[in-house]
Every structure is written in C-alpha cells, then in structure tokens.
Design a protein around this motif. Structure first.
Motif, short mmCIF file in Angstrom:
data_model
loop_
_atom_site.label_atom_id
_atom_site.label_comp_id
_atom_site.label_asym_id
_atom_site.label_seq_id
_atom_site.Cartn_x
_atom_site.Cartn_y
_atom_site.Cartn_z
N ILE A 1 0.84 -1.20 0.00
CA ILE A 1 0.00 0.00 0.00
C ILE A 1 0.88 1.25 0.00
O ILE A 1 0.61 2.20 -0.75
CB ILE A 1 -0.97 0.00 1.21
N ALA A 2 1.92 1.25 0.82
CA ALA A 2 2.82 2.41 0.87
C ALA A 2 3.51 2.60 -0.48
O ALA A 2 3.64 3.73 -0.96
CB ALA A 2 3.86 2.21 1.98
N GLN B 1 1.61 6.66 -6.77
CA GLN B 1 0.54 7.60 -7.10
C GLN B 1 0.99 9.04 -6.87
O GLN B 1 0.72 9.92 -7.68
CB GLN B 1 -0.71 7.30 -6.27
N GLN B 2 1.68 9.26 -5.77
CA GLN B 2 2.15 10.60 -5.46
C GLN B 2 3.18 11.06 -6.49
O GLN B 2 3.13 12.20 -6.94
CB GLN B 2 2.76 10.63 -4.05
N HIS C 1 2.36 1.64 -3.43
CA HIS C 1 1.35 2.13 -4.36
C HIS C 1 1.07 3.62 -4.14
O HIS C 1 0.97 4.38 -5.10
CB HIS C 1 0.06 1.31 -4.21
N ASN C 2 0.96 4.01 -2.88
CA ASN C 2 0.72 5.43 -2.57
C ASN C 2 1.88 6.30 -3.04
O ASN C 2 1.66 7.40 -3.56
CB ASN C 2 0.48 5.62 -1.07
#
Length: 171
Positions: free
Chosen positions: A106-107, A113-114, A109-110
């Motif tokens: 998740i980190a 995205q950022q 992926h985030n």
C-alpha cells in the motif's frame, strides 16, 4: 441438591449421586462424554479436589477449563492444548507478516501515485508556461512564425489584387 437422575460423574463411577455432589452442576447427565475425558486425564479424586478448593463462582470456569484441557489431551496426547496454542501463534505470526507485506504494498502504491501526480503537475506547469510564452511571443520570432495562416492570407490577397489589375489599372 436433590437429583432425580445421577450426574455424569456418578454414572461413570457407578455410584449414587449425593445431594451435595460437587461434580453434578458441572457434569450433567446429558453430556457424559465431557466427564469421561476429564476422568481419563485428571481422575475422579483430583477433579473433585480441584473443584472443592475453589470458590463457588470460579468452579464453572475451572470445570470448563478442565474439560477443554482433557479433550485436547485426548486428541493430542503429546501437546494437548499447547499444540493448539502453538498453531494459533503460528497463524498470528503469518497474519502479521502478511499485514506488514500488505502495508508495504500500500505504501509503495501510494508513493507511486504521489510521484505520478507530481509528474502530472510538472507537465501541466510546463504546458502552462509554453502557453504563456505563446501569448507573450518573443520579438525574435518572425511574423510568419507567429501565425502560419497570416502569410498564406497575405499571399492570397496579393494574388487577388494582382489578378484584378492590368498594368496598374483596376477592373
């Protein structure tokens, strides 16, 4: 306590169930297998002594614990309930490691995205800067470079004017 039928313990031991039977409330006649496991592991005398040493409000919990430990011991004579606890601890460790892995994904992926959003913002800023330069065109651009249609329009106008004139006279 008056019993119309004997408790599972007294039935198993083939004795008359006294009015003050310590085992009767915790080993009813409807569940003889519960007492059979406890008797097999702890014995009748030890079970009675353990329950008599406890206050009344803790006896039901103790009987449940003895029954669980005894049935676990019957299923797994070596490890008993410790085997179940070990399995559960392994499952907890596996779940925790899966949770850590999922949080890492998740980190990641985030972060992707950022980064993508930052790149898009930079592209938009570059597009806006180019558009702004188009509005404020520098002086070094020639008139034909400023608007490609201006040169074509001027040529068409000159051709039209030339075709309508003959030796300096307009028709």
């Amino acid at each position: 306590m008056s019993h119309s039928t004997r408790c599972a313990a007294c039935k198993s031991l083939r004795r008359r169930c006294p009015k003050d039977c310590v085992l009767a409330p915790y080993f009813p006649p409807t569940n003889p297998q519960r007492y059979a496991c406890v008797h097999k592991i702890f014995g009748a005398s030890n079970t009675t002594k353990m329950l008599e040493q406890l206050p009344l409000h803790l006896r039901a919990v103790a009987a449940d614990c003895m029954s669980f430990e005894a049935s676990s011991r019957v299923e797994d004579p070596v490890y008993g309930s410790v085997g179940i606890i070990s399995q559960l601890q392994e499952q907890i460790i596996e779940a925790q490691s899966e949770l850590v892995k999922t949080k890492g994904e998740i980190a990641f992926h985030n972060a992707q995205q950022q980064l993508l959003q930052q790149q898009q913002m930079q592209q938009l800023q570059m597009i806006n800067a180019v558009d702004q330069q188009g509005e404020d065109q520098p002086s070094w651009l020639s008139s034909s470079q400023q608007d490609p249609f201006t040169n074509v329009n001027q040529q068409l106008l000159e051709d039209y004017n030339y075709s309508n004139t003959f030796c300096g006279f307009e028709f």
